[in-house]
Motif scaffolding. Sequence first.
Motif, PDB file in Angstrom:
ATOM      1  N   ASP A   7      41.202  33.424  54.298  1.00 33.61           N
ATOM      2  CA  ASP A   7      40.586  34.359  55.246  1.00 33.61           C
ATOM      3  C   ASP A   7      39.070  34.352  55.110  1.00 33.61           C
ATOM      4  O   ASP A   7      38.348  34.399  56.101  1.00 33.61           O
ATOM      5  N   LEU A   8      38.621  34.324  53.864  1.00 32.69           N
ATOM      6  CA  LEU A   8      37.170  34.381  53.645  1.00 32.69           C
ATOM      7  C   LEU A   8      36.503  33.092  54.096  1.00 32.69           C
ATOM      8  O   LEU A   8      35.406  33.111  54.642  1.00 32.69           O
ATOM      9  N   GLU A  15      33.218  31.185  60.661  1.00 33.14           N
ATOM     10  CA  GLU A  15      32.879  31.846  61.925  1.00 33.14           C
ATOM     11  C   GLU A  15      31.439  32.343  61.923  1.00 33.14           C
ATOM     12  O   GLU A  15      30.748  32.268  62.938  1.00 33.14           O
ATOM     13  N   ARG A  45      37.564  31.320  56.552  1.00 31.20           N
ATOM     14  CA  ARG A  45      37.536  31.450  58.008  1.00 31.20           C
ATOM     15  C   ARG A  45      36.345  32.317  58.420  1.00 31.20           C
ATOM     16  O   ARG A  45      35.605  31.994  59.347  1.00 31.20           O
ATOM     17  N   GLU A  46      36.159  33.414  57.669  1.00 35.51           N
ATOM     18  CA  GLU A  46      35.057  34.325  57.970  1.00 35.51           C
ATOM     19  C   GLU A  46      33.706  33.599  57.841  1.00 35.51           C
ATOM     20  O   GLU A  46      32.843  33.705  58.713  1.00 35.51           O
ATOM     21  N   ARG A  57      40.410  42.779  36.547  1.00 33.82           N
ATOM     22  CA  ARG A  57      40.802  42.960  37.951  1.00 33.82           C
ATOM     23  C   ARG A  57      39.967  44.055  38.617  1.00 33.82           C
ATOM     24  O   ARG A  57      39.898  44.140  39.831  1.00 33.82           O
ATOM     25  N   ILE A 115      38.662  42.601  54.881  1.00 29.45           N
ATOM     26  CA  ILE A 115      37.456  41.951  54.361  1.00 29.45           C
ATOM     27  C   ILE A 115      36.278  42.924  54.419  1.00 29.45           C
ATOM     28  O   ILE A 115      35.501  43.035  53.484  1.00 29.45           O
ATOM     29  N   TYR A 173      40.790  42.933  48.061  1.00 34.21           N
ATOM     30  CA  TYR A 173      41.172  41.616  47.540  1.00 34.21           C
ATOM     31  C   TYR A 173      42.518  41.631  46.859  1.00 34.21           C
ATOM     32  O   TYR A 173      43.014  40.605  46.415  1.00 34.21           O
ATOM     33  N   LEU A 204      38.343  36.165  44.689  1.00 29.49           N
ATOM     34  CA  LEU A 204      38.570  37.436  43.979  1.00 29.49           C
ATOM     35  C   LEU A 204      39.993  37.585  43.493  1.00 29.49           C
ATOM     36  O   LEU A 204      40.276  38.395  42.625  1.00 29.49           O
ATOM     37  N   VAL A 205      40.881  36.782  44.069  1.00 31.54           N
ATOM     38  CA  VAL A 205      42.280  36.917  43.664  1.00 31.54           C
ATOM     39  C   VAL A 205      42.534  36.147  42.370  1.00 31.54           C
ATOM     40  O   VAL A 205      43.143  36.640  41.436  1.00 31.54           O
ATOM     41  N   CYS A 206      42.006  34.907  42.347  1.00 25.86           N
ATOM     42  CA  CYS A 206      42.296  34.093  41.162  1.00 25.86           C
ATOM     43  C   CYS A 206      41.129  34.070  40.194  1.00 25.86           C
ATOM     44  O   CYS A 206      41.226  33.521  39.114  1.00 25.86           O
ATOM     45  N   GLN A 207      40.001  34.622  40.587  1.00 27.74           N
ATOM     46  CA  GLN A 207      38.844  34.888  39.721  1.00 27.74           C
ATOM     47  C   GLN A 207      38.212  33.677  39.070  1.00 27.74           C
ATOM     48  O   GLN A 207      37.010  33.569  39.046  1.00 27.74           O
ATOM     49  N   PRO A 233      30.895  47.679  45.642  1.00 24.05           N
ATOM     50  CA  PRO A 233      29.565  48.090  46.098  1.00 24.05           C
ATOM     51  C   PRO A 233      29.659  49.085  47.253  1.00 24.05           C
ATOM     52  O   PRO A 233      28.658  49.617  47.689  1.00 24.05           O
ATOM     53  N   LEU A 234      30.885  49.326  47.733  1.00 25.25           N
ATOM     54  CA  LEU A 234      31.035  50.200  48.908  1.00 25.25           C
ATOM     55  C   LEU A 234      31.029  51.676  48.547  1.00 25.25           C
ATOM     56  O   LEU A 234      30.830  52.522  49.421  1.00 25.25           O
ATOM     57  N   ARG A 267      30.216  43.525  50.401  1.00 24.56           N
ATOM     58  CA  ARG A 267      31.608  43.962  50.417  1.00 24.56           C
ATOM     59  C   ARG A 267      32.285  43.836  49.056  1.00 24.56           C
ATOM     60  O   ARG A 267      33.058  44.691  48.652  1.00 24.56           O
ATOM     61  N   TYR A 268      32.001  42.734  48.377  1.00 21.77           N
ATOM     62  CA  TYR A 268      32.724  42.475  47.129  1.00 21.77           C
ATOM     63  C   TYR A 268      31.840  42.597  45.889  1.00 21.77           C
ATOM     64  O   TYR A 268      32.312  42.458  44.778  1.00 21.77           O
ATOM     65  N   ASP A 280      45.603  33.445  49.873  1.00 22.33           N
ATOM     66  CA  ASP A 280      45.521  33.897  51.257  1.00 22.33           C
ATOM     67  C   ASP A 280      44.143  34.462  51.586  1.00 22.33           C
ATOM     68  O   ASP A 280      43.551  34.144  52.614  1.00 22.33           O
ATOM     69  N   LEU A 281      43.660  35.283  50.659  1.00 24.62           N
ATOM     70  CA  LEU A 281      42.368  35.929  50.890  1.00 24.62           C
ATOM     71  C   LEU A 281      41.255  34.884  50.958  1.00 24.62           C
ATOM     72  O   LEU A 281      40.336  34.998  51.764  1.00 24.62           O
TER      73      LEU A 281
END
Lengths: 175, 163
Positions: B62-63, B69, B65-66, A27, A129, A134, B45-48, A32-33, B87-88, B58-59
């Motif tokens: 959202d991603l 867009e 959607r991102e 988990r 985001i 996450y 990232l939630v369920c990997q 990277p931030l 970001r991730y 949910d995430l």
Amino acid sequence: MNKFLWPLIGFVVLVALLAIGLNLNPREVPSPLVGKAAPAFTLPQLHEPSRQFSPQDMKGKVWLFNVWASWCTACENEHPVFLELSRRNLVPIYGMDYKDKREDGEAWLRKHGNPYTLVVSDAEGRVGIDYGVYGVPETYVIDKQGVIQHKHIGAVTPKILDETILPLVKELQAK
Amino acid sequence: MKKCLLMLLLSLLPVFSYAGEAKDMAADPVLEKRMIGLAENLRCLVCQNESLASSHADLAEDLRREVREQMQKGLSDQEIIDYLVSRYGDFVLYDPPVKKATLVLWYGPFALLLAGAGMLIYQLRKRKSQVPEAELSDAEAQRAASLLDETPDSSDQSKDKQA
């Protein structure tokens, strides 16, 4: 004897590798931030939606940025840690209510207590985001220059607070 | 009664308009296909162990959607991937880039394969040198030669006759 030595060594090494692998936490994704400027945002405050907050307001201060939600059960576990921390007045804690209804967030804080100097509301999760959120709760340590110095994923325990977060905060405050 | 029904129908109008709006997001099938194509190679990232395309978290929604867009804004696939990685981290990629930290991941199996092949060649050579050449006496050599001279065909025929 010699015939079995190398397979045995190979086996032991394999077992050791698997043991290390099993004890890692999948988990915990390294962010990277860390070492980068905290992403800018402007969000309405939870209690006073007409007023806004932006991380730029915090320049010159070391602060904690805690992402939580009323639907998040792990947040309930870590909440007493932050309540205690806010009593000690060592570092300001700013909260972000992530993907939550305003009423639910407010009710949750009324029920469990409010350790936050200020809470912003990220109802749509867009700022989440940007911060690479996450799984709530997540906690960021942000320095005087607005750079993220640490990210903790999951509930903050007293041990993590005292051994990792607070020493870092002190070090950053002294800078 | 009619009025009542009309009122009821009118009150349903906003629902329809909302549904229209929601549809609008996926209205462009080309874009949606492109989004799914990209999201299939990204990790939720939630369920990997699920891709961003197949996850119901949910995430992930959202991603998606991102991503949608950003595609509408005209960003390229690479730009969107860079945005998510910033970001991730590389963790979102199912196809991790070749880097110092991932060298072992990428080339380790080949190194192991080479090492295994090397070991095999070494062992086979060692074994070959260990097998002594058989020395035959004259009588043995003659017998071997006569046995080798016998063609399988003729021996088969003789066997058939006997049978």
